[in-house]
Design a protein around this motif. Sequence first.
Motif, short mmCIF file in Angstrom:
data_model
loop_
_atom_site.label_atom_id
_atom_site.label_comp_id
_atom_site.label_asym_id
_atom_site.label_seq_id
_atom_site.Cartn_x
_atom_site.Cartn_y
_atom_site.Cartn_z
N PRO A 178 37.58 -24.12 45.89
CA PRO A 178 37.96 -23.15 45.29
C PRO A 178 37.32 -21.67 45.81
CG PRO A 178 37.61 -24.90 43.78
CD PRO A 178 37.00 -25.16 45.07
N LYS A 179 36.11 -21.57 46.01
CA LYS A 179 35.35 -20.33 46.40
C LYS A 179 34.36 -20.88 47.53
CE LYS A 179 33.07 -16.06 44.94
NZ LYS A 179 33.92 -15.33 45.39
N TYR A 180 34.52 -20.17 48.59
CA TYR A 180 33.82 -20.50 49.90
C TYR A 180 32.57 -19.51 50.14
CZ TYR A 180 36.30 -17.83 53.12
OH TYR A 180 37.17 -16.68 53.80
N GLU A 181 31.74 -19.70 50.80
CA GLU A 181 30.78 -18.72 51.27
C GLU A 181 30.56 -19.01 52.90
OE1 GLU A 181 29.55 -16.53 49.63
OE2 GLU A 181 30.10 -17.13 47.48
N VAL A 182 30.43 -17.98 53.54
CA VAL A 182 30.29 -18.02 55.01
C VAL A 182 29.03 -18.45 55.20
CG1 VAL A 182 29.95 -16.61 57.06
CG2 VAL A 182 31.90 -15.97 55.64
N ALA A 183 29.20 -19.46 56.26
CA ALA A 183 27.69 -20.12 56.95
C ALA A 183 27.29 -21.59 55.83
CB ALA A 183 26.78 -19.36 57.29
N GLN A 184 28.11 -21.66 54.98
CA GLN A 184 27.69 -22.69 54.12
C GLN A 184 28.64 -23.89 54.55
OE1 GLN A 184 27.12 -22.16 49.93
NE2 GLN A 184 27.68 -24.16 49.43
N GLU A 185 28.13 -25.16 54.81
CA GLU A 185 28.77 -26.23 55.05
C GLU A 185 29.25 -26.98 53.72
OE1 GLU A 185 27.94 -29.19 58.27
OE2 GLU A 185 26.77 -30.25 56.45
N TYR A 186 30.58 -27.58 54.00
CA TYR A 186 31.24 -28.12 52.72
C TYR A 186 31.78 -29.54 53.10
CZ TYR A 186 31.37 -23.46 50.92
OH TYR A 186 30.93 -22.39 50.32
N SER A 187 31.57 -30.60 52.50
CA SER A 187 32.05 -31.80 52.83
C SER A 187 32.44 -32.56 52.10
CB SER A 187 30.68 -32.51 53.40
OG SER A 187 29.64 -32.74 52.49
#
Length: 212
Positions: A178-187
């Motif tokens: 829903p809300k992403y941050e730059v340089a953060q990994e999601y999995s």
Amino acid sequence: MTFKKINDHQAELHQPARPNFHVESTTRFNLCAPWYLDLDFRWKPHQHLHERGWFGCFWASYINGPAYKSLYFSGGLSKVESLWMQFCTQAHNDESTVLAHGDDFELTWEEGTHDALFKNFSRMRYAKPLYYGNVDWLVYIMMFKPGNGIRMTHSPSGGTNQAAKTTNPAWDWQFIVPKYEVAQEYSYQARVVLRPSCPREEILAEYEKWTG
């Protein structure tokens, strides 16, 4: 994009950040006896490109002319239900996506863009992040670790199987952040099971054993 063998039972698919979406992704595949394929998917945004703040990935899985096009999952029409539901849409982009109980995030998109499976929602909700379908004498089970923004998607058509005189249904899934941050990994982590047909109790047992 590169695909490399790690060992006799593991491989990795890597997509570096591209100029259009600026997203890097890696999928690790792990074969496990007797009939499992484990997936570990990770992605990392490198720029604030998506002004609406959310990001989604979509996996299209067309099944080659099964006699029964339906998916089955545990859920219902209300948040308290956990019944076995049959999910078989009548047309492409028709109530095509099932959300989890408690998934109330509303996607927004630019007005006038074309219709899509991820824009159309079923009234049903799922209670556990798994679904299955039947292919000949086998059952195909797709399961996910809980709490990962997974949405299930179905379409009845996907090309034509001339020999079987039928179409190839899509048994798809989505991963929504829903809300992403730059340089953060999601999995997220998933398991594919392709095994001889079995009672639903055994399907649930497969899920409970894997998720612990």
